[in-house]
Design a protein around this motif. Structure first.
Motif, PDB file in Angstrom:
ATOM      1  N   LEU A  89       0.095   3.728   0.333  1.00 42.72           N
ATOM      2  CA  LEU A  89      -0.605   2.546   0.835  1.00 42.72           C
ATOM      3  C   LEU A  89      -1.002   2.659   2.298  1.00 42.72           C
ATOM      4  O   LEU A  89      -1.814   1.874   2.779  1.00 42.72           O
TER       5      LEU A  89
ATOM      6  N   ARG B  41      -4.577   2.654   3.324  1.00 45.73           N
ATOM      7  CA  ARG B  41      -5.344   1.449   3.064  1.00 45.73           C
ATOM      8  C   ARG B  41      -4.951   0.315   4.013  1.00 45.73           C
ATOM      9  O   ARG B  41      -5.791  -0.334   4.598  1.00 45.73           O
ATOM     10  N   ASN B  42      -3.634   0.123   4.161  1.00 50.42           N
ATOM     11  CA  ASN B  42      -3.210  -1.000   4.990  1.00 50.42           C
ATOM     12  C   ASN B  42      -1.790  -0.728   5.495  1.00 50.42           C
ATOM     13  O   ASN B  42      -0.837  -0.727   4.731  1.00 50.42           O
TER      14      ASN B  42
ATOM     15  N   ILE C 171       0.313  -2.363   7.367  1.00 48.46           N
ATOM     16  CA  ILE C 171       1.328  -3.416   7.294  1.00 48.46           C
ATOM     17  C   ILE C 171       1.826  -3.596   5.870  1.00 48.46           C
ATOM     18  O   ILE C 171       3.023  -3.682   5.607  1.00 48.46           O
ATOM     19  N   LEU C 172       0.856  -3.579   4.943  1.00 52.09           N
ATOM     20  CA  LEU C 172       1.221  -3.692   3.537  1.00 52.09           C
ATOM     21  C   LEU C 172       2.121  -2.532   3.148  1.00 52.09           C
ATOM     22  O   LEU C 172       3.101  -2.710   2.412  1.00 52.09           O
ATOM     23  N   ALA C 173       1.800  -1.333   3.671  1.00 53.36           N
ATOM     24  CA  ALA C 173       2.582  -0.146   3.327  1.00 53.36           C
ATOM     25  C   ALA C 173       4.021  -0.297   3.821  1.00 53.36           C
ATOM     26  O   ALA C 173       4.965  -0.013   3.076  1.00 53.36           O
ATOM     27  N   THR C 174       4.193  -0.752   5.066  1.00 55.45           N
ATOM     28  CA  THR C 174       5.544  -0.944   5.605  1.00 55.45           C
ATOM     29  C   THR C 174       6.308  -1.951   4.761  1.00 55.45           C
ATOM     30  O   THR C 174       7.463  -1.731   4.386  1.00 55.45           O
ATOM     31  N   PHE C 175       5.601  -3.053   4.445  1.00 51.60           N
ATOM     32  CA  PHE C 175       6.202  -4.107   3.651  1.00 51.60           C
ATOM     33  C   PHE C 175       6.669  -3.561   2.302  1.00 51.60           C
ATOM     34  O   PHE C 175       7.818  -3.743   1.903  1.00 51.60           O
ATOM     35  N   ALA C 176       5.749  -2.835   1.635  1.00 49.17           N
ATOM     36  CA  ALA C 176       6.077  -2.283   0.321  1.00 49.17           C
ATOM     37  C   ALA C 176       7.212  -1.275   0.445  1.00 49.17           C
ATOM     38  O   ALA C 176       8.121  -1.230  -0.396  1.00 49.17           O
TER      39      ALA C 176
ATOM     40  N   SER D 184      -5.700 -14.275   9.551  1.00 42.12           N
ATOM     41  CA  SER D 184      -5.425 -12.840   9.627  1.00 42.12           C
ATOM     42  C   SER D 184      -5.144 -12.392  11.064  1.00 42.12           C
ATOM     43  O   SER D 184      -4.564 -11.340  11.281  1.00 42.12           O
TER      44      SER D 184
END
Lengths: 436, 412
Positions: free
Chosen positions: A180, A183-184, A186-191, B16
């Protein structure tokens, strides 16, 4: 040089003399002694005093040390031997080490399984090698990452699926993050954080149950309270060292951070933990921790101790790393900012490598202190080597034996701690970039 | 700056921005952290309340006023508070606090003395002496403190003679004898003469305090004269005379108000004199030797941190080596030494809780040991213990910070 002059002199040397050795007082051991032991009268007196002190210590201890008792089965046998030989009974009885060294090493670990901690020690050393010394092939690093799980299985036994499935959680984290991050971020860290936690919470139990039903491979389980002796010290020490370094770095970053709340929380944690002795924390772990957990949970005392020791040394490491962070010139932080690096990038690529290099001696000293402090677990009923000396003294064979055991344990700790100190010196030299 | 902020393109706030805009992101992170921490604390507190409720316990400090009912080995704490088993748990805790303070105080002094001496010797040109100090440092730093405490305590309790060995037996040499007829190291404790304070001893103490103050004042005066005029007044012997002469004079004028009571063998044990518990001695020695090893390295590093040019400059000015040390090197080295020294003092104070190994009645042993076990108030006792050590740490840090500030480079 006139010709006439040559006639007036009686003798002129025309060949070079062979070189003479320097006088005895200006070279060799005599010179060394004069320089290093007797340079002036006050130092001479100090040397004489020192020689006298050493003589007294050695002449007092040596007869006690040299004693032919390695094979004696009990203290009374030792005493009988001394009377038989007509010697003073003020001598060591080394039979206790011969008789009990396995217990001092492994505690009450089942004797027929001693090979498992021994193999685990070699796995540990092999796993540490690529971390401690550079120049190993890359696949070896993978082995280093796998070694904690191998060591866990070897020491505690049980089905091999638990460590494998737990390790799978880490793999999920890495895969999710890598997949991830393009792509993103923050999303990757979260996931990367949430997915493995969900996996561990909800899938590990059923998955291991299914797998161990299908393929029941495993080793004989050993309970934590059977661990003891030096093995226990090493287990607690290594686990706490490995866990406290990342936590300590995070705390140090928190304390150095501009974010008000993060900063204050880090300071509060560090100061509270450092202000209270480890014994009090250990008692808290053994007496109070159950109060703070959901009713009915009870988990292993060894694990609780590892958590407490980790938190304790993380606070100390945070202070050491904070010193390192403060010592990195401000230009380095600004340089990283001007390159447009994000906070984590600048920390990871620019600041931390320099800060950690500066803090190596302090970090290693903290680790040495942590390893020595593992002996404190004896007060909450775990059988570390010092706790085992009481157990050994409780047997009729060895009632009244003290110093032989203390010396043996002291030598073990000395070897480990001294090597850690030497390693930190080696690392400092290896990483030194300035020319002095 | 102003030209940049003159006409910012006004945008309406979008959600955002909380993540992507660095101006708001820090706020997001902080709120997120705060919420997480609050949830964590709430969870722990909720568990605590449920658990306590199910046990029928309420956090309550009333137990401190109830009768303790256990005896404590005579020590400085029991002497100050006059503790008996009829006293309360609060008194027992106070006894422990005094005992902790005593061992920490004595330990800090001895460790500093040992560390400074060993640190200077470690730098000596004398190979043998500096090696010996290296062995001392490595030996103590690399072995657990607990092991040293147990080792020293076991030497005291196992290898020292029993009091009855001091008895003189007809026609035989007694197994042990007192040093100078006044000191006896036995496995039950260390016996030494105790002062007996007669009438008028208060005046003597007052004279003593006054003369020490006078000696310090003289020292300040001598320094002022030195710095103002360059005239060097003798320092050492006038101070000794000022400090001691009035006391000795007062002692005889008042008719020797203070006498010594010597320990004497009565039956199988000593009576009279002052008995120092072996537990205290072992703990004190082990703590001091162990911390002294760390202080040695700190002192060494501090002295080495002063550049060689300073020593050379001092010699060029014609200073003798000991004046160079006192006036040039040490004041500069102190700035490097004090911060790590502070943390060693803190460590020593916290490590004094290892008194548990030898049964010395420090605060962990009274409040966090017997009182806790008798009342079952683990939560309250541990909380008080933790706060006490925190307060002690903060107090030591505070004093040392003041000291550090007075030592700081005073720039014009």
């Amino acid at each position: 040089m006139s010709e006439t002059h040559a006639h007036t002199t009686a003798f002129v040397r025309d060949a070079v003399l062979p070189q003479q050795p320097p006088p005895a007082t200006a070279s060799g051991p005599l010179r060394w002694m004069r320089d290093n032991l007797f340079p002036n009268w006050i130092n001479g007196i100090m040397t004489l005093i020192a020689i006298y002190v050493i003589y007294r210590i050695v002449s007092g201890l040596l007869p006690w040390f040299i004693s032919p008792t390695w094979d004696q089965p009990s203290l009374s046998a030792c005493r009988a031997l001394f009377t038989e030989l007509g010697q003073s009974t003020h001598q060591a009885c080394w039979g206790v080490i011969n008789d009990r060294w396995r217990q001092l090493m492994f505690g009450f670990y089942p004797a027929e399984l001693y090979w498992r901690p021994t193999v685990a020690l070699f796995v540990l050393l092999a796993g540490l090698a690529p971390v401690l010394f550079g120049g190993f092939p890359r696949w070896f690093m993978a082995f280093a990452l796998a070694s904690p799980f191998i060591i866990f299985t070897l020491i505690w036994g049980g089905t091999i699926w638990v460590p494998i499935v737990v390790a799978l959680g880490l793999v999920i984290a890495v895969v999710a993050f890598r997949g991830l991050v393009k792509r993103n971020a923050i999303l990757a860290t979260f996931a990367g954080i949430v997915l493995p936690i969900l996996f561990w919470l909800f899938l590990v139990g059923p998955l291991t149950a299914v797998l161990s039903d299908a393929l029941p491979i495993g080793l004989d389980p050993v309970r934590s309270n059977q661990l003891g002796g030096f093995l226990l010290s090493v287990v607690i020490g290594v686990a706490a060292i490995v866990l406290s370094l990342p936590l300590g770095i995070l705390l140090a970053l928190g304390r150095a951070s501009d974010l008000f709340i993060v900063n204050k929380i880090s300071i509060a944690f560090i100061e509270i933990v450092r202000g209270v002795p480890l014994i009090v924390w250990l008692f808290t772990a053994s007496l109070l921790l159950n109060y703070f957990l959901p009713p009915g949970t009870s988990f292993d005392l060894t694990l609780r101790v590892i958590i407490m020791v980790t938190l304790f040394s993380a606070a100390y490491i945070a202070e050491v790393v904070r010193g390192g962070l403060a010592a990195v010139p401000k230009g380095q932080y600004e340089g990283a900012d001007s390159l447009g690096l994000s906070y984590w990038q600048s920390m990871q690529l620019i600041v931390l490598p320099q800060a950690l290099k500066i803090s190596i001696p302090g970090i290693v000293n903290t680790f040495i202190g942590l390893f020595k402090d593992t002996t404190l677990v004896l007060f909450i009923g775990l059988l570390d080597p010092l706790g085992l000396t009481n157990a050994i003294r409780a047997s009729t064979d060895w009632n009244g034996i003290y110093w032989e055991l203390f010396i043996f344990i002291g030598v073990l700790f000395f070897v480990v701690c001294y090597s850690m100190g030497r390693y930190s010196m080696y690392l400092e030299r290896k990483l030194q970039r300035e020319n002095r | 700056m102003s030209s940049m902020t003159d006409s910012p393109p006004r945008e309406s706030f979008r959600l955002s921005q909380l993540i992507y805009d660095t101006r708001y992101r820090s706020l997001t992170i902080q709120v997120f952290t705060l919420v997480l921490v609050c949830i964590g604390i709430y969870w722990l507190g909720q568990n605590l309340l449920t658990n306590l409720a199910s046990l029928g316990l309420q956090p309550n400090f009333a137990f401190l006023n109830s009768r303790a009912g256990y005896d404590i080995t005579p020590s400085i704490g029991t002497w100050i508070t006059g503790y008996t088993s009829a006293a309360t748990h609060w008194d027992a805790a106070l006894v422990g606090v005094y005992n902790t303070l005593l061992v920490a105080f004595l330990g800090i002094i001895l460790a500093t003395v040992l560390g400074v001496i060993a640190g200077v010797l470690r730098l000596s040109r004398n190979w043998l002496v500096s090696r010996m100090m290296a062995v001392y440092v490595e030996g103590f730093r690399n072995v657990p403190l607990l092991l040293w405490i147990l080792l020293i305590y076991s030497i005291f309790s196992e290898a020292l003679p029993q009091p009855r060995d001091f008895r003189e037996v007809e026609g035989a040499v007694s197994a042990a004898s007192m040093t100078w007829g006044a000191f006896a190291a036995t496995n039950r404790g260390f016996y030494m003469p105790a002062p007996v304070w007669g009438p008028g001893s208060g005046v003597l103490v007052a004279v003593f305090v006054a003369s020490v103050v006078a000696a310090v004042l003289y020292r300040r005066y001598a320094r002022k004269v030195l710095f103002d005029t360059g005239r060097m007044l003798p320092m050492l012997w006038p101070m000794v005379v000022i400090a001691l002469l009035p006391v000795i004079a007062a002692y005889f004028v008042l008719g020797q108000p203070v006498s010594l009571s010597y320990p004497e063998l009565a039956g199988f044990n000593f009576s009279g004199g002052l008995r120092v518990d072996n537990a205290l001695l072992a703990l004190w020695l082990a703590l001091s030797l162990y911390t002294g090893a760390f202080i040695t390295e700190i002192v060494r590093a501090g002295i080495l941190s002063v550049s060689k040019g300073q020593t050379e400059a001092a010699s060029a000015l014609g200073m003798r080596p000991n004046r160079t040390m006192n006036l040039v090197i040490l004041p500069q080295a102190m700035r490097v030494i004090i911060p790590p020294l502070t943390s060693q003092y803190l460590n020593l104070t916290k490590n004094s809780s290892l008194a548990i190994a030898v049964g010395y009645a420090d605060v962990r042993a009274t409040l966090g040991g017997i009182s806790l076990n008798q009342t079952g108030r683990a939560l309250e006792c541990m909380l008080m213990l933790g706060l006490l050590y925190l307060a002690l740490s903060l107090a030591i840090s505070f004093v040392m910070n003041l000291f550090n500030a007075s030592m700081k480079l005073k720039e014009r």
